[in-house]
Design a protein around this motif. Structure first.
Motif, PDB file in Angstrom:
ATOM      1  N   UNK A   1       0.808  -1.224   0.000  1.00 13.28           N
ATOM      2  CA  UNK A   1       0.000   0.000   0.000  1.00 13.28           C
ATOM      3  C   UNK A   1       0.837   1.267   0.000  1.00 13.28           C
ATOM      4  N   UNK A   2       2.047   1.214   0.572  1.00 14.43           N
ATOM      5  CA  UNK A   2       2.848   2.420   0.686  1.00 14.43           C
ATOM      6  C   UNK A   2       3.884   2.579  -0.429  1.00 14.43           C
ATOM      7  N   UNK A   3       3.699   1.896  -1.559  1.00 12.27           N
ATOM      8  CA  UNK A   3       4.593   2.074  -2.698  1.00 12.27           C
ATOM      9  C   UNK A   3       4.297   3.435  -3.338  1.00 12.27           C
ATOM     10  N   UNK A   4       5.348   4.140  -3.737  1.00  8.47           N
ATOM     11  CA  UNK A   4       5.218   5.485  -4.308  1.00  8.47           C
ATOM     12  C   UNK A   4       4.861   5.359  -5.783  1.00  8.47           C
ATOM     13  N   UNK A   5       3.870   6.162  -6.203  1.00  6.71           N
ATOM     14  CA  UNK A   5       3.389   6.106  -7.584  1.00  6.71           C
ATOM     15  C   UNK A   5       3.626   7.403  -8.348  1.00  6.71           C
ATOM     16  N   UNK A   6       4.190   8.401  -7.679  1.00  7.79           N
ATOM     17  CA  UNK A   6       4.344   9.719  -8.281  1.00  7.79           C
ATOM     18  C   UNK A   6       5.792  10.190  -8.124  1.00  7.79           C
ATOM     19  N   UNK A   7       6.458  10.588  -9.221  1.00  7.41           N
ATOM     20  CA  UNK A   7       7.842  11.047  -9.160  1.00  7.41           C
ATOM     21  C   UNK A   7       8.001  12.291  -8.293  1.00  7.41           C
ATOM     22  N   UNK A   8       7.000  13.158  -8.308  1.00  8.70           N
ATOM     23  CA  UNK A   8       7.097  14.407  -7.559  1.00  8.70           C
ATOM     24  C   UNK A   8       7.184  14.157  -6.054  1.00  8.70           C
ATOM     25  N   UNK A   9       6.697  13.005  -5.588  1.00  6.56           N
ATOM     26  CA  UNK A   9       6.753  12.675  -4.163  1.00  6.56           C
ATOM     27  C   UNK A   9       8.111  12.122  -3.743  1.00  6.56           C
ATOM     28  N   UNK A  10       9.031  11.945  -4.699  1.00  8.49           N
ATOM     29  CA  UNK A  10      10.314  11.316  -4.400  1.00  8.49           C
ATOM     30  C   UNK A  10      11.487  12.255  -4.623  1.00  8.49           C
TER      31      UNK A  10
END
Length: 104
Positions: A69-78
């Motif tokens: 559930x906590x996998x990042x899906x948005x580049x802007x969040x990284x």
């Protein structure tokens, strides 16, 4: 009790059950497995404390079945965040592996 001993009734029940599995359950399972989700993955090894840049990550499409559930899906969040653990090439980036501030 008589119905269970009757081979014809038992055979028909088995055929009906197998048809239900083949035409109802299997397509539902395949549909759930086939759902695709875009996530972010590491392209270079990242060590603890490194600032993450856009050339270290890539967006890929994977099956959504059993994805954390906590996998990042948005580049802007990284981009611009710091790694709290070592990440190897091909790892999925989880929110628990990132920090807003550099490690001391």
């Amino acid at each position: 009790m008589k119905l269970i001993k009757n081979r014809t009734a038992l055979g028909i029940a088995c055929i009906v059950l197998s048809l239900f599995i083949c035409f109802d359950l299997t397509p539902m399972f395949n549909k759930a497995v086939a759902n695709k989700v875009k996530i972010i993955r590491v392209t270079k090894d990242i060590t603890i404390g490194d600032e993450i840049t856009s050339n270290m990550i890539q967006t890929i499409e994977v099956g959504g079945y059993n994805l954390p559930n906590n996998v990042i899906k948005n580049k802007e969040n990284i981009i611009g965040k710091y790694a709290t653990t070592d990440m190897k090439r091909g790892d999925y980036i989880l929110s628990s592996k990132l920090s807003d501030t550099p490690l001391a």
